[in-house]
Every structure is written in structure tokens, then in C-alpha cells.
Scaffold this active site. Sequence first.
Site, PDB file in Angstrom:
ATOM      1  N   SER A 315       0.846  -1.196   0.000  1.00 45.25           N
ATOM      2  CA  SER A 315       0.000   0.000   0.000  1.00 45.25           C
ATOM      3  C   SER A 315       0.884   1.249   0.000  1.00 45.25           C
ATOM      4  O   SER A 315       1.662   1.439  -0.926  1.00 45.25           O
ATOM      5  CB  SER A 315      -0.947  -0.049   1.215  1.00 45.25           C
ATOM      6  OG  SER A 315      -1.917   0.966   1.128  1.00 45.25           O
ATOM      7  N   ASP A 418     -10.305  -2.772  -5.898  1.00 45.00           N
ATOM      8  CA  ASP A 418      -9.500  -1.708  -5.292  1.00 45.00           C
ATOM      9  C   ASP A 418      -9.550  -0.481  -6.197  1.00 45.00           C
ATOM     10  O   ASP A 418      -9.196  -0.553  -7.378  1.00 45.00           O
ATOM     11  CB  ASP A 418      -8.056  -2.191  -5.126  1.00 45.00           C
ATOM     12  CG  ASP A 418      -7.170  -1.169  -4.437  1.00 45.00           C
ATOM     13  OD1 ASP A 418      -7.687  -0.136  -3.980  1.00 45.00           O
ATOM     14  OD2 ASP A 418      -5.949  -1.413  -4.353  1.00 45.00           O
ATOM     15  N   HIS A 448      -8.347  -4.351  -1.496  1.00 44.96           N
ATOM     16  CA  HIS A 448      -7.085  -3.720  -1.108  1.00 44.96           C
ATOM     17  C   HIS A 448      -6.526  -4.405   0.148  1.00 44.96           C
ATOM     18  O   HIS A 448      -7.254  -4.652   1.104  1.00 44.96           O
ATOM     19  CB  HIS A 448      -7.320  -2.229  -0.843  1.00 44.96           C
ATOM     20  CG  HIS A 448      -6.059  -1.446  -0.654  1.00 44.96           C
ATOM     21  ND1 HIS A 448      -5.260  -1.054  -1.698  1.00 44.96           N
ATOM     22  CD2 HIS A 448      -5.451  -0.992   0.473  1.00 44.96           C
ATOM     23  CE1 HIS A 448      -4.227  -0.375  -1.235  1.00 44.96           C
ATOM     24  NE2 HIS A 448      -4.308  -0.328   0.085  1.00 44.96           N
TER      25      HIS A 448
END
Length: 486
Positions: A315, A418, A448
Site C-alpha cells: 500500500s 481496489d 485492497h
Amino acid sequence: MPSVAVKLYSVFFKFLVKHRLQSRIQNMLDVDSTGKSDPFGVTTRPEESVAAVNSLFTDGVATKDIHIDAFTSLSIRIFLPETALSSDAADSKPKSRPRASNRRLDAVAESGSEHRDHPSRDLLRRNSYGPPGTANSAVVDPVNADQARRNSYGGFHEVESLKSSDGGVYRGYLPAFEDRRENFRKLPVMVQFHGGGFVCGSNDSVANDFFCRRIAKLCDVIVLAVGYRLAPENRYPAAFEDGWKVLNWLAKQANLAECSKSLVRRGGAGGGVGGDTKKSDGHRQVVADSFGASMVEPWLAAHGDPSRCVLLGVSCGGNIVDYVSRKAVEAGKLLDPVKVVAQVLMYPFFIGSVPTHSEIKLANSYFYDKAMCILAWKLFLPEEEYSLDHPAANPLIPDRGPPLKLMPPTLTVVAEHDWMRDRAIAYSEELRKVNVDAPVLEYKDAVHEFATLDMLLKTPQAQACAEDIAIWVKKYISIRGHELSY
């Protein structure tokens, strides 16, 4: 579509994270009103579930924490797979009786008799928690003290066993370097940056610890999980600078280890025990001892190969990885012997002022919706620099650093549900246009952080993702001649 359990957990997760972000905003306002800020920073939050370190190979991976910067809270957690204990020769020759210095520490049963035969060793042993018992008051023969002293880059011929009695004795793995015939197996080094929107998460959380152990075993690498400073206590560029500091620290460790080994060899060249040793040679030995004890990290010195370095970011950690890779390209040979041979971006935290198709269609997606992530960017970027086209946020803006054709091979992992996926794919396409190996792995019905979130870590999809990463990474970290074995 994700399961009902995932959808329900996503609703609870969003509520919890938004509440925490609002608390961070209030704390930020309080700090701004007082005008006080702490450059030392924080790398974890009180609400994080932290996994304890374990310097034994109880599950195939040993871990230790190191604070590497005196002026900030920057730290790393090292994950050393048990495969490092097998010598290089064992990979190509039939298995033979393992040397004691490479055994698992808790398996050395015969060490008890060694302690009975040499009781003074306990007094001279250096350990992580200080000498046991009354060792500090012991009188040590100054003639033999230098020979017996144990330091971070030296030790006895046998690995010390775990002692059943308490008293502060170090109970973990420690390589023995004094045997110059010893051939420690060298493993590639992977530098990992956790996710959390720059404001939460940590390198020692239960979820990140589990993920790094999995990657260390599957990829057969030493993983350095970076505990960078979090926002809003430390805004941009603190986290990015911390990532670059770690790479420089790794290069420094490699150079210090080589220097220390050289000094030890030269110091021991004058003679053996009982032989005539020149005064200058004895001085070199002392320098090597003192130097190694305070500076050299023994696990990396024995088993790390920084010339095969991989960066992996989860991320927002993917944004840090992209920055560190660019800095490594700019540094060139100044970073020797560290060479970044590949990078892995797992659902990177990219955004931009012009929305992509997925940013419109999936703005209210699972776990991390767009509004929540914009709030995280407001906490991370300085108020005067806030822009969704900031170089830290949008990888597609022009004039952003070195040419893309110089970037290392880049694997991008994206999830179907996502909202950040399209921009990550677009960045990968730009890399492929300039002939950089930049494949994209897209996972159907995934969200995600599907491979790193605590609830989803043990799903078949998370395991498959880690295995896919290992297959690709091994193309670039395998020793020449063994590439086709994967």
C-alpha cells in the site's frame, strides 16, 4: 464478489479507521496550537497488536529488532530464515554432518559439558542482556581477555546453546566468526515497508510479522521490515527519508562487515595461541573487536548479500519503495555494495487529481474507500504542499526524477475491487514502454490489502499471492546458473 464475512468486516473496519483518523486530526490541531513537534516520532500506535521477537528458529524464521538511528525512532525488524544455517557447499554436495557453528541453538545438547570444562567462558561471554550473575565483578586475565572476548563479529568455535537457567543470558542465534574456514550461506536481502496510509500500521504488528515470515521462507531471503515514522507527528518527507536511510545503513553494514573481517584476518596472521604475535597485529585484533562489537550487525554480516537487494512495499509502502528506488538509481555506485535488483509494489497507494475509471467506479470500495484515503493524504502531506498530484502521490506526473528506463524490474500486484488499481496498472504500462520488466498480477474478487490484512492473511488467495511474488523475485535474486530451477 468478496464473501459476506469480508463485507461485514469491511464496514466495521472503515468505521474504526475513520474514527482513528479523526483522532489523529484532533491531535494534529493540538500540536499545531502549541507549536511543539517531536522529530523523534513514533513507529507504532497503542492500538496495534505487536508480535514479540523470537531469535530462535521455532517456526523456521528468527527475528530481532534494531533501532538504527539515534535521532529518530527509525527501526527495523530482521527476519532470518533457517535455510541460512546450511552452508553454500551443502546446496551442491551430498548432505554431511552439520557443523556445530551452524546448528540451531536449541539443538546443541552437548554444550553443557563445555561449560563444565570451561567455566570462565560464561564470565567472558558477551550477551544481549548483560553478563549473568556476578560476571561484572569477575577478575579476568588481561593476557587472554582479548582472545576470549566475544563480540558482534567474533565468537567461540561452537554456537552457544540456550541455557535453562535465567539470568539475562542471550538465548538466540549468533554466528561464530572466528573460524575462518566457516562458509556462511549468503541470502539476498529484501527491504519491506508496511502499509497503513502513512498514519498507522507498524513493522512489528502481528499481521506484518506473519506476512514477512511467509515471504522470508518462500523467497529464501533475509527480510528487513522497516519501522518508519508515522504521520501526522512526522509528515512528508519523513517516511520517505527513513526508507532511504535504511538502504544507506545496509550499505554501511556491508562495508563495516568487510572491513572488520579484513582486520580480524590481518590481526590473526601473526601467529596462533602461544605463538609470537607482533604488537601491531594484536592492536589490529583489538580494533576489530571493538569495532565489530559496537557497529556490525552479525546476522547481516554472516548471511546478508546486499548485492541482491529487493524492495517490497505494501500500500503506502509501495510509494516509499518507488521513491527509494529512484534515489538508488540517482546514487549509482555511491550505494555500493547495495544493488536494487527488483522492486515489488503491492496495491500501491497512488492517487491523482484527474480520477481514473476505477477511482470513479470503486470510490466506495471495501476497507479503504477514496474519502478515507484522501484524509490520510491530508494528514501526511504538509498543508502548504497538499496536492493529489504531489510527487509522493502520483507516479505519472512529468519531471519526477530519473528516467523510467533506469528503474529496476517492477512487479505490481493489484486487486479487482481496489479503487487504486488503474493508476498502478498505468504506471506499470509506462515502465514497459521503456523496456523495463514490469508485469502486473491482478487478483479476481480481491480487495485492497487482501494479502496483508490480518483477517485475510490465511486465505488461499493471500498464500497464492506470496507464492507468485516468490516465483517472480527469484528470477532476479538467484545465483547465476540456477535461474531455471524456479
